[in-house]
Design a protein around this motif. Structure first.
Motif, PDB file in Angstrom:
ATOM      1  N   UNK A 159     -16.509 -26.348 -62.501  1.00 30.94           N
ATOM      2  CA  UNK A 159     -15.721 -25.449 -63.325  1.00 30.94           C
ATOM      3  C   UNK A 159     -15.312 -26.055 -64.655  1.00 30.94           C
ATOM      4  N   UNK A 160     -16.146 -26.925 -65.183  1.00 33.84           N
ATOM      5  CA  UNK A 160     -15.863 -27.532 -66.480  1.00 33.84           C
ATOM      6  C   UNK A 160     -14.902 -28.696 -66.454  1.00 33.84           C
ATOM      7  N   UNK A 161     -14.521 -29.159 -65.254  1.00 36.02           N
ATOM      8  CA  UNK A 161     -13.590 -30.271 -65.134  1.00 36.02           C
ATOM      9  C   UNK A 161     -14.162 -31.361 -64.238  1.00 36.02           C
ATOM     10  N   UNK A 162     -13.785 -32.609 -64.536  1.00 40.98           N
ATOM     11  CA  UNK A 162     -14.190 -33.728 -63.693  1.00 40.98           C
ATOM     12  C   UNK A 162     -13.330 -33.718 -62.433  1.00 40.98           C
ATOM     13  N   UNK A 163     -13.981 -33.588 -61.276  1.00 40.91           N
ATOM     14  CA  UNK A 163     -13.240 -33.544 -60.010  1.00 40.91           C
ATOM     15  C   UNK A 163     -13.394 -34.834 -59.199  1.00 40.91           C
ATOM     16  N   UNK A 164     -14.428 -35.601 -59.485  1.00 36.05           N
ATOM     17  CA  UNK A 164     -14.623 -36.905 -58.851  1.00 36.05           C
ATOM     18  C   UNK A 164     -15.291 -37.827 -59.864  1.00 36.05           C
ATOM     19  N   UNK A 165     -14.994 -39.114 -59.761  1.00 36.99           N
ATOM     20  CA  UNK A 165     -15.666 -40.090 -60.616  1.00 36.99           C
ATOM     21  C   UNK A 165     -15.644 -41.457 -59.931  1.00 36.99           C
ATOM     22  N   UNK A 166     -16.561 -42.309 -60.345  1.00 35.73           N
ATOM     23  CA  UNK A 166     -16.603 -43.671 -59.832  1.00 35.73           C
ATOM     24  C   UNK A 166     -15.549 -44.521 -60.532  1.00 35.73           C
ATOM     25  N   UNK A 167     -15.200 -45.613 -59.895  1.00 36.06           N
ATOM     26  CA  UNK A 167     -14.285 -46.582 -60.496  1.00 36.06           C
ATOM     27  C   UNK A 167     -15.089 -47.733 -61.088  1.00 36.06           C
ATOM     28  N   UNK A 168     -14.845 -48.031 -62.350  1.00 37.45           N
ATOM     29  CA  UNK A 168     -15.527 -49.146 -63.003  1.00 37.45           C
ATOM     30  C   UNK A 168     -14.985 -50.463 -62.460  1.00 37.45           C
ATOM     31  N   UNK A 169     -15.877 -51.417 -62.258  1.00 37.49           N
ATOM     32  CA  UNK A 169     -15.490 -52.726 -61.732  1.00 37.49           C
ATOM     33  C   UNK A 169     -15.831 -53.809 -62.748  1.00 37.49           C
ATOM     34  N   UNK A 170     -14.813 -54.487 -63.246  1.00 31.75           N
ATOM     35  CA  UNK A 170     -14.985 -55.555 -64.231  1.00 31.75           C
ATOM     36  C   UNK A 170     -14.251 -56.800 -63.758  1.00 31.75           C
ATOM     37  N   UNK A 171     -14.896 -57.961 -63.914  1.00 29.92           N
ATOM     38  CA  UNK A 171     -14.187 -59.227 -63.683  1.00 29.92           C
ATOM     39  C   UNK A 171     -13.240 -59.488 -64.848  1.00 29.92           C
ATOM     40  N   UNK A 172     -13.725 -59.241 -66.054  1.00 29.53           N
ATOM     41  CA  UNK A 172     -12.934 -59.275 -67.273  1.00 29.53           C
ATOM     42  C   UNK A 172     -13.727 -58.523 -68.324  1.00 29.53           C
ATOM     43  N   UNK A 173     -13.203 -58.429 -69.534  1.00 30.74           N
ATOM     44  CA  UNK A 173     -13.808 -57.560 -70.525  1.00 30.74           C
ATOM     45  C   UNK A 173     -15.311 -57.781 -70.666  1.00 30.74           C
ATOM     46  N   UNK A 174     -16.061 -56.673 -70.560  1.00 28.69           N
ATOM     47  CA  UNK A 174     -17.515 -56.659 -70.741  1.00 28.69           C
ATOM     48  C   UNK A 174     -18.251 -57.566 -69.760  1.00 28.69           C
ATOM     49  N   UNK A 175     -17.655 -57.801 -68.612  1.00 32.78           N
ATOM     50  CA  UNK A 175     -18.297 -58.613 -67.565  1.00 32.78           C
ATOM     51  C   UNK A 175     -18.173 -57.872 -66.239  1.00 32.78           C
ATOM     52  N   UNK A 176     -19.109 -56.965 -65.977  1.00 34.72           N
ATOM     53  CA  UNK A 176     -19.004 -56.136 -64.775  1.00 34.72           C
ATOM     54  C   UNK A 176     -19.406 -56.880 -63.510  1.00 34.72           C
ATOM     55  N   UNK A 177     -18.977 -56.337 -62.371  1.00 36.58           N
ATOM     56  CA  UNK A 177     -19.511 -56.802 -61.098  1.00 36.58           C
ATOM     57  C   UNK A 177     -21.026 -56.631 -61.139  1.00 36.58           C
TER      58      UNK A 177
END
Length: 297
Positions: A159-177
């Motif tokens: 319906x035009x809205x975000x109802x679910x989303x993933x969670x971003x995982x970062x150890x620190x800035x610009x360093x993802x899991x």
């Protein structure tokens, strides 16, 4: 006190109401991909489903539809390693496992774990690192099962809205899991996370729900409101419409990535971490776009 007749009517209404809310149809995903490698100034799909160091897959078997996106860590290039090989091989392996039926729809982490461990068991180590996101639609139960390791991810729009989303995982800035394979003897010097560290979720979906799975090249350049504006163009549950919308989203993200005056989500995040950054973020961009539809053979 209710009479027997009144009680019977209430029971009948409850039963009929429950039946009306039960959808016995199988669901499926109509999916398409589009993207750009940052070393190319137009959309180019490399061998397999790879855009630059990103890789993705769309796979189906009799019980489920499965999507995957992985983003190879570009820093390996400084050591003479092609980052795209790790992400591409990981996604190809996960795709094969799905097609062979060697997975459970309610356990996307199991797909990622099995794919990663196959890479670890290669006689010749495939060096590299990658983030990964796996999304599984269980056709019969209408549930979406997801796992996300790092800063790729997904949105579910209704319906035009975000109802679910993933969670971003970062150890620190610009360093993802990330999943990694290091040279022998250097394991402790390379950042590496377990597939079990992936953020997992499960929830029901409805016919017409839109699922956008993408690498960070999209999310770092387009905020939600821009993505939702483009998704409004998806009018019909057809492959051509899904592909056209995926192309439109990827193209806009790509254009913004090279705009030096644009305050991108990545630039804003960098500023929040004390860095003086402005402009888009040139990066590989992978967009997997899907719409939930009634399953047909």
């Amino acid at each position: 006190m209710l009479s027997v007749l009144s009680y019977g009517r209430l029971v009948a209404r409850a039963v009929l109401g429950g039946l009306s809310q039960t959808d016995g149809r199988d669901y499926s995903l109509i999916s398409a991909s589009y993207g750009f490698g940052k070393d190319f100034r137009k959309g180019i799909l490399k061998k397999g489903m790879c855009y630059g160091d990103d890789a993705c897959f769309i796979a189906r078997n009799r019980n489920a539809d499965v999507l995957g996106v992985a983003d190879g860590v570009g820093g390996w290039r400084d050591y003479g390693v092609d980052p795209s090989q790790f992400s591409a091989t990981l996604m190809r392996t996960c795709e094969r496992l799905v097609k062979e039926g060697r997975f459970s729809p309610n356990n996307p982490v199991g797909i990622l774990t099995s794919g990663y461990y196959e890479l670890l068991q290669n006689k010749i180590p495939l060096l590299g690192s990658s983030t990964a996101c796996i999304v599984v639609l269980d056709r019969r139960s209408h549930r979406l099962h997801t796992c996300n390791l790092g800063d790729s991810g997904f949105l579910v729009v209704r319906g035009g809205e975000v109802v679910h989303r993933s969670n971003e995982q970062q150890h620190y800035f610009n360093t993802p899991f990330q999943l990694s394979i290091a040279p022998p003897g250097a394991e402790g010097a390379v950042l590496s996370d377990s597939p079990d560290a992936a953020d997992s979720s499960s929830f029901d979906v409805e016919l017409g729900d839109i699922i956008l799975t993408a690498s960070d090249g999209l999310f770092d350049n387009m905020p939600d409101y821009m993505i939702l504006r483009e998704l409004k163009k998806l009018k019909a549950p057809s492959y051509d419409s899904v592909l056209q919308t995926a192309q439109s989203i990827a193209q806009q993200a790509h254009d913004l990535a090279y705009d030096p005056n644009y305050m991108s989500p990545f630039a804003q995040f960098a500023c929040d971490n004390g860095l003086n950054v402005r402009g888009g973020k040139p990066d590989d961009i992978t967009v997997l776009l899907s719409i939930v539809a009634e399953y047909t053979d």
